[in-house]
Design an enzyme around this catalytic site. Structure first.
Site, short mmCIF file in Angstrom:
data_model
loop_
_atom_site.label_atom_id
_atom_site.label_comp_id
_atom_site.label_asym_id
_atom_site.label_seq_id
_atom_site.Cartn_x
_atom_site.Cartn_y
_atom_site.Cartn_z
N GLY A 1 45.02 -40.11 -2.02
CA GLY A 1 43.82 -40.62 -1.38
C GLY A 1 43.13 -41.74 -2.12
O GLY A 1 43.20 -42.92 -1.74
N HIS A 2 42.48 -41.41 -3.23
CA HIS A 2 41.55 -42.33 -3.87
C HIS A 2 42.17 -43.69 -4.17
O HIS A 2 41.59 -44.74 -3.89
CB HIS A 2 41.00 -41.68 -5.15
CG HIS A 2 39.94 -42.47 -5.81
ND1 HIS A 2 40.18 -43.27 -6.88
CD2 HIS A 2 38.63 -42.60 -5.52
CE1 HIS A 2 39.05 -43.87 -7.24
NE2 HIS A 2 38.10 -43.47 -6.43
N GLY B 1 45.32 -38.13 -8.18
CA GLY B 1 45.35 -39.24 -9.11
C GLY B 1 46.60 -40.11 -9.03
O GLY B 1 46.78 -41.00 -9.87
N GLU C 1 50.82 -26.81 -3.91
CA GLU C 1 50.66 -28.22 -4.27
C GLU C 1 50.34 -28.25 -5.76
O GLU C 1 49.37 -27.64 -6.20
CB GLU C 1 49.54 -28.87 -3.44
CG GLU C 1 49.35 -30.33 -3.82
CD GLU C 1 48.55 -31.12 -2.80
OE1 GLU C 1 48.70 -30.87 -1.60
OE2 GLU C 1 47.76 -31.99 -3.23
N ASP D 1 39.32 -39.02 2.57
CA ASP D 1 37.96 -38.60 2.15
C ASP D 1 37.08 -39.78 1.76
O ASP D 1 35.89 -39.83 2.07
CB ASP D 1 38.04 -37.70 0.92
CG ASP D 1 38.61 -36.33 1.21
OD1 ASP D 1 38.80 -35.99 2.39
OD2 ASP D 1 38.88 -35.60 0.23
N HIS D 2 37.67 -40.73 1.02
CA HIS D 2 36.80 -41.74 0.41
C HIS D 2 36.42 -42.87 1.35
O HIS D 2 35.56 -43.68 1.02
CB HIS D 2 37.37 -42.19 -0.93
CG HIS D 2 37.41 -41.03 -1.88
ND1 HIS D 2 36.26 -40.35 -2.24
CD2 HIS D 2 38.44 -40.38 -2.47
CE1 HIS D 2 36.59 -39.34 -3.03
NE2 HIS D 2 37.90 -39.34 -3.18
N ARG E 1 29.89 -33.98 0.86
CA ARG E 1 29.61 -35.29 0.24
C ARG E 1 30.42 -36.41 0.87
O ARG E 1 30.05 -37.56 0.78
CB ARG E 1 29.84 -35.24 -1.27
CG ARG E 1 31.28 -35.12 -1.67
CD ARG E 1 31.46 -35.17 -3.16
NE ARG E 1 30.95 -33.98 -3.81
CZ ARG E 1 31.34 -33.59 -5.03
NH1 ARG E 1 32.19 -34.32 -5.72
NH2 ARG E 1 30.87 -32.50 -5.58
N ARG F 1 25.77 -45.37 2.95
CA ARG F 1 24.73 -46.03 3.73
C ARG F 1 24.18 -45.16 4.85
O ARG F 1 23.26 -45.55 5.56
CB ARG F 1 25.28 -47.33 4.33
CG ARG F 1 25.28 -48.49 3.36
CD ARG F 1 23.83 -48.84 3.01
NE ARG F 1 23.76 -49.84 1.98
CZ ARG F 1 23.65 -51.16 2.21
NH1 ARG F 1 23.63 -51.61 3.44
NH2 ARG F 1 23.57 -51.99 1.20
N GLU G 1 41.89 -29.46 3.42
CA GLU G 1 41.63 -28.96 2.06
C GLU G 1 40.31 -28.24 2.06
O GLU G 1 39.30 -28.79 2.55
CB GLU G 1 41.53 -30.14 1.10
CG GLU G 1 42.84 -30.58 0.55
CD GLU G 1 42.63 -31.71 -0.45
OE1 GLU G 1 41.54 -31.81 -1.05
OE2 GLU G 1 43.54 -32.50 -0.59
N1 PXP Z 1 45.53 -32.98 -3.22
C1 PXP Z 1 44.45 -32.19 -3.44
C2 PXP Z 1 44.62 -30.72 -3.32
C3 PXP Z 1 43.19 -32.76 -3.74
O1 PXP Z 1 42.13 -31.96 -3.96
C4 PXP Z 1 43.08 -34.16 -3.77
C5 PXP Z 1 41.74 -34.77 -4.01
O2 PXP Z 1 40.90 -34.49 -2.96
C6 PXP Z 1 44.21 -34.92 -3.52
C7 PXP Z 1 45.44 -34.31 -3.29
C8 PXP Z 1 44.17 -36.42 -3.53
O3 PXP Z 1 43.83 -36.88 -4.79
P1 PXP Z 1 43.51 -38.41 -5.00
O4 PXP Z 1 42.35 -38.73 -4.11
O5 PXP Z 1 43.19 -38.51 -6.44
O6 PXP Z 1 44.74 -39.18 -4.60
#
Ligand code: PXP
Length: 250
Positions: A220-221, A199, A155, A13-14, A53, A22, A74
């Site tokens: 992800g993040h 997280g 999850e 996502d990020h 977003r 941009r 998701e």
């Molecule tokens: N799992 C779910 C269901 C989420 O909503 C997210 C965040 O989009 C993640 C995993 C990944 O979380 P993070 O980006 O904090 O690693």
């Protein structure tokens, strides 16, 4: 490969967040997804939010078409997102709560309160061939509701635990880790496949990997942030190693 090897789903996502800052085409989240697979990701996760977003419909379409590994879509359980899942036919659909004003998914899905509304959503997604996962708190009530709803996967939300670890709140972190371990064991004992996410970083992923009931982490993040410093392939390789270390130590 060991039988109880943990799967790593990489959430891209990020990469789209940076692209959208941009308004152009770079960096391309689908390119990141291909690179993540090359680096050892077992699957790719992307969250198509109502406000678009980060990930956009065209990203999801391309991911669904191009990826050879499982795509985990998701989504909120809205009519719009269900129709898109029916079109893209991802391997998995992970239902998450969504609030427009939140920075990120802040808690688990209220499966108990929304049981009646979730039942038809889950049925439609299953009919479209998606493996339905519910993103929930690691508590008995939502876990049992997931079983009643016939979702094959849950999850467990690791965000509260990760925050407590980051804030150095030892007692709260220990309690949260116990809640996750007990929730995972209960869900697995009831026949659910158990994933975790939100997280996680190298240290928390290594620690949580010791809990044998988990079969998949979605991260992800932290990985996208680390990629700025060491590159995405290296960040994924380090995460893979951390998860394997934790699992071996259980
Ligand atoms: N799992 C779910 C269901 C989420 O909503 C997210 C965040 O989009 C993640 C995993 C990944 O979380 P993070 O980006 O904090 O690693």
């Amino acid at each position: 490969m060991t039988k109880n090897r943990l799967r790593l789903g990489v959430n891209i996502d990020h990469v789209a967040t940076v692209r959208n800052a941009r308004g152009g085409a770079w960096p391309d989240p689908v390119r990141a997804a291909h690179l993540a697979v090359k680096a050892g990701a077992d699957g790719i996760t992307a969250h198509l939010r109502e406000d678009r977003r980060h990930i956009r419909d065209t990203d999801m379409q391309r991911l669904a078409t191009e990826l050879a590994v499982p795509l985990n879509f998701e989504m909120a359980a809205t009519a719009e997102m269900i129709a898109l899942a029916e079109r893209f036919k991802p391997h998995a659909a992970c239902l998450v709560p969504e609030k427009r004003e939140e920075r990120t998914t802040e808690g688990g899905l209220d499966v108990v309160g929304q049981e009646a509304a979730l039942a038809p959503a889950i049925a439609k997604l299953a009919a479209a061939g998606c493996r339905v996962s519910l993103f929930i708190e690691a508590d008995a009530a939502p876990i049992r509701a997931a079983v009643r709803l016939g979702a094959p996967v849950v999850e467990l939300h690791t965000g509260t635990w990760c925050h407590a670890v980051a804030d150095g709140e030892r007692a709260r972190a220990d309690a949260e880790l116990r809640r996750l371990a007990e929730g995972a064991a209960l869900a697995a004992s009831l026949g659910l496949e158990v994933h975790a996410g939100h997280g996680l970083d190298y240290d928390t992923a290594r620690e949580l990997a010791r809990v044998p009931a988990f079969v998949e982490f979605n991260i992800g993040h932290f990985l996208i942030g680390e990629a700025i410093f060491v590159g995405l392939e290296q960040a994924i390789a380090r995460m893979r190693a951390a998860m394997d270390e934790g699992r071996a130590a259980k």
